[in-house]
Design an enzyme around this catalytic site. Structure first.
Site, PDB file in Angstrom:
ATOM      1  N   ARG A 215      -4.062  -0.551   1.413  1.00 13.66           N
ATOM      2  CA  ARG A 215      -3.364  -0.362   0.128  1.00 13.66           C
ATOM      3  C   ARG A 215      -1.898   0.004   0.375  1.00 13.66           C
ATOM      4  O   ARG A 215      -1.473   0.131   1.525  1.00 13.66           O
ATOM      5  CB  ARG A 215      -4.048   0.732  -0.691  1.00 13.66           C
ATOM      6  CG  ARG A 215      -3.887   2.106  -0.064  1.00 13.66           C
ATOM      7  CD  ARG A 215      -4.395   3.212  -0.979  1.00 13.66           C
ATOM      8  NE  ARG A 215      -3.801   4.476  -0.596  1.00 13.66           N
ATOM      9  CZ  ARG A 215      -4.360   5.646  -0.848  1.00 13.66           C
ATOM     10  NH1 ARG A 215      -5.507   5.708  -1.480  1.00 13.66           N
ATOM     11  NH2 ARG A 215      -3.740   6.749  -0.481  1.00 13.66           N
ATOM     12  N   ILE A 217       1.934   0.532   0.998  1.00 15.06           N
ATOM     13  CA  ILE A 217       2.934  -0.148   1.828  1.00 15.06           C
ATOM     14  C   ILE A 217       2.245  -1.036   2.872  1.00 15.06           C
ATOM     15  O   ILE A 217       2.688  -2.156   3.136  1.00 15.06           O
ATOM     16  CB  ILE A 217       3.852   0.899   2.494  1.00 15.06           C
ATOM     17  CG1 ILE A 217       4.709   1.586   1.407  1.00 15.06           C
ATOM     18  CG2 ILE A 217       4.733   0.259   3.552  1.00 15.06           C
ATOM     19  CD1 ILE A 217       5.549   2.759   1.903  1.00 15.06           C
ATOM     20  N   ASP A 259     -11.000   4.865  12.013  1.00  9.09           N
ATOM     21  CA  ASP A 259     -10.124   6.014  11.757  1.00  9.09           C
ATOM     22  C   ASP A 259      -9.231   6.139  12.985  1.00  9.09           C
ATOM     23  O   ASP A 259      -9.742   6.346  14.096  1.00  9.09           O
ATOM     24  CB  ASP A 259     -10.999   7.266  11.565  1.00  9.09           C
ATOM     25  CG  ASP A 259     -10.163   8.512  11.319  1.00  9.09           C
ATOM     26  OD1 ASP A 259      -8.990   8.544  11.731  1.00  9.09           O
ATOM     27  OD2 ASP A 259     -10.698   9.461  10.724  1.00  9.09           O
ATOM     28  N   ASN A 286       1.439   1.967  10.573  1.00 12.08           N
ATOM     29  CA  ASN A 286       1.771   2.357   9.201  1.00 12.08           C
ATOM     30  C   ASN A 286       0.882   3.474   8.650  1.00 12.08           C
ATOM     31  O   ASN A 286       1.308   4.218   7.766  1.00 12.08           O
ATOM     32  CB  ASN A 286       1.665   1.105   8.308  1.00 12.08           C
ATOM     33  CG  ASN A 286       1.573   1.446   6.840  1.00 12.08           C
ATOM     34  OD1 ASN A 286       2.573   1.791   6.208  1.00 12.08           O
ATOM     35  ND2 ASN A 286       0.374   1.401   6.275  1.00 12.08           N
ATOM     36  N   ALA A 296       5.353  28.827   4.326  1.00 13.50           N
ATOM     37  CA  ALA A 296       4.763  30.165   4.209  1.00 13.50           C
ATOM     38  C   ALA A 296       3.263  30.079   3.908  1.00 13.50           C
ATOM     39  O   ALA A 296       2.523  31.026   4.162  1.00 13.50           O
ATOM     40  CB  ALA A 296       5.472  30.957   3.108  1.00 13.50           C
ATOM     41  N   TYR A 352       4.873  17.083   7.665  1.00 12.26           N
ATOM     42  CA  TYR A 352       5.156  15.642   7.546  1.00 12.26           C
ATOM     43  C   TYR A 352       6.480  15.302   8.257  1.00 12.26           C
ATOM     44  O   TYR A 352       6.558  14.339   9.021  1.00 12.26           O
ATOM     45  CB  TYR A 352       5.226  15.302   6.062  1.00 12.26           C
ATOM     46  CG  TYR A 352       5.382  13.842   5.725  1.00 12.26           C
ATOM     47  CD1 TYR A 352       4.335  12.948   5.918  1.00 12.26           C
ATOM     48  CD2 TYR A 352       6.569  13.364   5.172  1.00 12.26           C
ATOM     49  CE1 TYR A 352       4.476  11.598   5.576  1.00 12.26           C
ATOM     50  CE2 TYR A 352       6.717  12.028   4.823  1.00 12.26           C
ATOM     51  CZ  TYR A 352       5.667  11.149   5.028  1.00 12.26           C
ATOM     52  OH  TYR A 352       5.805   9.824   4.682  1.00 12.26           O
ATOM     53  N   THR A 387       4.502   4.253  -4.710  1.00  8.66           N
ATOM     54  CA  THR A 387       3.133   4.003  -4.222  1.00  8.66           C
ATOM     55  C   THR A 387       2.215   5.104  -4.758  1.00  8.66           C
ATOM     56  O   THR A 387       2.679   6.054  -5.399  1.00  8.66           O
ATOM     57  CB  THR A 387       3.037   4.057  -2.684  1.00  8.66           C
ATOM     58  OG1 THR A 387       3.351   5.381  -2.250  1.00  8.66           O
ATOM     59  CG2 THR A 387       3.950   3.053  -2.005  1.00  8.66           C
TER      60      THR A 387
HETATM   61  P1  NAI Z   1      -0.951   5.319   1.119  1.00  7.79           P
HETATM   62  O1  NAI Z   1      -1.600   6.664   1.106  1.00  7.79           O
HETATM   63  O2  NAI Z   1      -0.870   4.561  -0.170  1.00  7.79           O
HETATM   64  O3  NAI Z   1      -1.662   4.387   2.214  1.00  7.79           O
HETATM   65  C1  NAI Z   1      -1.904   4.824   3.523  1.00  7.79           C
HETATM   66  C2  NAI Z   1      -3.005   3.985   4.136  1.00  7.79           C
HETATM   67  O4  NAI Z   1      -3.278   4.528   5.444  1.00  7.79           O
HETATM   68  C3  NAI Z   1      -4.305   4.054   3.330  1.00  7.79           C
HETATM   69  O5  NAI Z   1      -4.879   2.775   3.192  1.00  7.79           O
HETATM   70  C4  NAI Z   1      -5.169   4.982   4.168  1.00  7.79           C
HETATM   71  O6  NAI Z   1      -6.572   4.734   4.027  1.00  7.79           O
HETATM   72  C5  NAI Z   1      -4.671   4.667   5.583  1.00  7.79           C
HETATM   73  N1  NAI Z   1      -5.011   5.749   6.486  1.00  7.79           N
HETATM   74  C6  NAI Z   1      -4.820   7.074   6.305  1.00  7.79           C
HETATM   75  N2  NAI Z   1      -5.328   7.761   7.327  1.00  7.79           N
HETATM   76  C7  NAI Z   1      -5.854   6.867   8.192  1.00  7.79           C
HETATM   77  C8  NAI Z   1      -6.535   6.966   9.417  1.00  7.79           C
HETATM   78  N3  NAI Z   1      -6.815   8.163   9.966  1.00  7.79           N
HETATM   79  N4  NAI Z   1      -6.942   5.833  10.054  1.00  7.79           N
HETATM   80  C9  NAI Z   1      -6.698   4.626   9.498  1.00  7.79           C
HETATM   81  N5  NAI Z   1      -6.054   4.461   8.322  1.00  7.79           N
HETATM   82  C10 NAI Z   1      -5.642   5.576   7.671  1.00  7.79           C
HETATM   83  O7  NAI Z   1       0.489   5.561   1.729  1.00  7.79           O
HETATM   84  P2  NAI Z   1       1.825   4.670   1.617  1.00  7.79           P
HETATM   85  O8  NAI Z   1       2.687   5.274   0.586  1.00  7.79           O
HETATM   86  O9  NAI Z   1       1.481   3.237   1.531  1.00  7.79           O
HETATM   87  O10 NAI Z   1       2.494   5.009   3.038  1.00  7.79           O
HETATM   88  C11 NAI Z   1       2.393   4.154   4.176  1.00  7.79           C
HETATM   89  C12 NAI Z   1       3.281   4.717   5.268  1.00  7.79           C
HETATM   90  O11 NAI Z   1       4.623   4.806   4.800  1.00  7.79           O
HETATM   91  C13 NAI Z   1       2.885   6.120   5.714  1.00  7.79           C
HETATM   92  O12 NAI Z   1       3.071   6.232   7.113  1.00  7.79           O
HETATM   93  C14 NAI Z   1       3.871   6.994   4.974  1.00  7.79           C
HETATM   94  O13 NAI Z   1       4.064   8.223   5.611  1.00  7.79           O
HETATM   95  C15 NAI Z   1       5.107   6.125   4.999  1.00  7.79           C
HETATM   96  N6  NAI Z   1       6.074   6.489   3.961  1.00  7.79           N
HETATM   97  C16 NAI Z   1       5.795   6.331   2.625  1.00  7.79           C
HETATM   98  C17 NAI Z   1       6.755   6.669   1.675  1.00  7.79           C
HETATM   99  C18 NAI Z   1       6.540   6.491   0.204  1.00  7.79           C
HETATM  100  O14 NAI Z   1       7.454   6.771  -0.570  1.00  7.79           O
HETATM  101  N7  NAI Z   1       5.391   6.045  -0.246  1.00  7.79           N
HETATM  102  C19 NAI Z   1       8.059   7.212   2.068  1.00  7.79           C
HETATM  103  C20 NAI Z   1       8.226   7.356   3.479  1.00  7.79           C
HETATM  104  C21 NAI Z   1       7.270   6.990   4.376  1.00  7.79           C
END
Ligand code: NAI
Length: 446
Positions: A215, A217, A259, A286, A296, A352, A387
């Site tokens: 899902r 990004i 995972d 990703n 704190a 983070y 997102t």
């Molecule tokens: P999201 O929460 O919508 O999607 C993250 C995906 O990673 C999910 O499908 C989840 O199941 C998967 N995931 C989580 N833990 C996992 C694990 N242990 N093993 C395998 N898969 C796992 O997050 P989003 O917003 O799509 O973010 C994607 C990346 O972009 C992340 O690294 C996030 O930190 C980074 N990011 C996002 C920003 C935003 O504004 N949404 C801003 C800056 C960075």
């Protein structure tokens, strides 16, 4: 789709209120799907160096309407200011000032790109001029109107402006695919990589792994890479298995339910690749999570998982893939997801930001490790992207976060995906350990 405020401010009433009160009026960003031409013309190439001449010829070969002066042009699509031979700050005005009177002729979604050399610490006047270009780009990014952007390419001394990574970066920054990248300088350190191909086939024949693909990004990255011709291995946690299977089916990709923090995750991934006879040309790290809390109130159950998913898993996966010896192609491109929080820090996100600053350092070290193997690694640092992760923010914080960038809106997952696709492409071999911000020139951080 635009957020609720942006939709309102674009109505007649909203426009009138914004005019009276000075409220932000976010421009419409033209993305690849909205724009038929890959490069906006006419393109004006400023500068008189041999590099400028060469670039103008390359753009002609790309089919662009190329000019060397603004003359009487009433509409200007893109401007490339070639500053590779400036030796002192007083030479900058001669090349840059003609752009001043053309600023009002820039079409919506215009692109301004400087091409210059990085400071080396060897010559006072030359370094001052080179450093000055950065200030120019970062300021102009705040001034370009109509969803246009200003970015720069810093090309190391000894690397030709006609080299593959420079042309790859130029093509990307000129295109609509860089819609949410503004005020950034992309560093090219070596002439490694192959010439850019047309955008629809930029990744044809290449195989890439995307973690966290079910899902957000990650899904957008998977769709964009598939659109550019890549074959995909898509990984996500078993709990997201249904969404993952659906996407993999649609994109004819290999789904891997795993995972990334599991003890055996790296070996299971290597086994899967071997069983299927796959070699990866691209790895997109990703998968990421947030567990925000003021420091704190920080506890191990909020700190540890963030470090484990966001950075430790990446180190373990890459170690295993490299050590396996037979599951990586010889022009490997790795892209990891950092964040502007990892650059500037963010209240409530010590865990983070620690993990994401770790990512920024990690890709630099990884790029050095991959260099002798013909590969490279870079990061993309998204700012505020619309997102599920950001939808969970408190409403007021979310509204503020959307506006504090030059484009006055949140980015979309596709914006991050386009940057990832670019950094996975064959031309970028000479881009090493960089962190490219996709943040609309967010005011926080460098
Ligand atoms: P999201 O929460 O919508 O999607 C993250 C995906 O990673 C999910 O499908 C989840 O199941 C998967 N995931 C989580 N833990 C996992 C694990 N242990 N093993 C395998 N898969 C796992 O997050 P989003 O917003 O799509 O973010 C994607 C990346 O972009 C992340 O690294 C996030 O930190 C980074 N990011 C996002 C920003 C935003 O504004 N949404 C801003 C800056 C960075």
């Amino acid at each position: 789709m635009a957020d609720a405020y942006t939709r309102f401010i674009r109505t007649a009433v909203g426009r009138a209120i914004a005019k009276q009160t000075g409220l932000p009026r976010p421009p419409r960003l033209l993305r690849a799907a909205d724009r038929t031409e890959p490069l906006l013309g006419p393109v004006v190439v400023l500068g008189t160096s041999a590099g400028a001449d060469e670039l103008a010829h390359t753009l002609l070969d790309w089919g662009a309407d190329v000019r060397r002066r603004f003359d009487e042009l009433r509409r200007v699509g893109s401007v490339i200011a070639v500053l590779d031979e400036v030796d002192a700050p007083d030479q900058l005005g001669e090349i840059l000032l003609p752009l001043s009177s053309a600023m009002r002729s820039l079409v919506p979604g215009s692109r301004i790109i400087t091409i210059s050399r990085p400071v080396t610490g060897e010559d006072l006047a030359r370094d001052a001029a080179r450093g000055g270009v950065e200030g120019f780009v970062r300021s102009l990014g705040h001034e370009v109107r109509g969803g246009g952007t200003a970015n720069g390419i810093l090309v190391a001394d000894g690397v030709a402006l006609s080299s593959a990574p420079v042309l790859g970066a130029l093509r990307f920054l000129l295109s609509a695919r860089s819609a949410f990248i503004d005020g950034q300088l992309l560093r090219i350190t070596a002439d490694t990589g192959t010439a850019p191909r047309d955008d629809l086939h930029a990744l044809a024949g290449r195989t890439a792994l995307v973690t966290g693909a079910a899902r957000g990004i990650g899904e957008a990255i998977a769709r964009t890479l598939a659109g550019a011709g890549a074959s995909l291995v898509l990984l996500d946690v078993p709990a997201a298995g249904t969404e993952l299977a659906r996407l993999a089916n649609e994109l004819r990709a290999v789904p891997v339910q795993l995972d990334v923090t599991a003890e055996r995750a790296p070996t299971r991934l290597v086994e899967t690749l071997r069983t299927r006879g796959l070699r990866l040309d691209g790895v997109v790290l990703n998968a990421g999570i947030t567990r925000d809390r003021m420091f704190a109130n920080m506890t191990a159950d909020r700190w540890d998982p963030v470090i484990a998913v966001n950075i430790t898993s990446q180190i373990r996966l890459m170690d295993a893939l490299i050590d396996a010896g037979d599951v990586l192609g010889d022009q490997l491109r790795v892209v990891s997801l950092a964040s502007t929080s990892g650059i500037a820090g963010n209240k409530g996100q010590t865990n983070y930001a620690t993990s994401k600053a770790g990512v920024i350092a990690f890709v630099d070290a990884l790029a050095r490790r991959l260099e002798p193997l013909g590969g490279t690694a870079n990061a993309v640092a998204p700012g505020f992207i619309e997102t599920e992760m950001t939808a969970r923010m408190p409403a007021l914080n979310r509204e503020v976060a959307r506006r504090v960038n030059s484009l006055q809106q949140g980015g979309l997952p596709i914006d991050v995906a386009e940057a990832v696709a670019f950094l996975l492409s064959p031309p970028v071999g000479g881009i090493r350990g960089e962190t490219l911000r996709v943040c609309g020139q967010n005011i926080v951080g460098r």
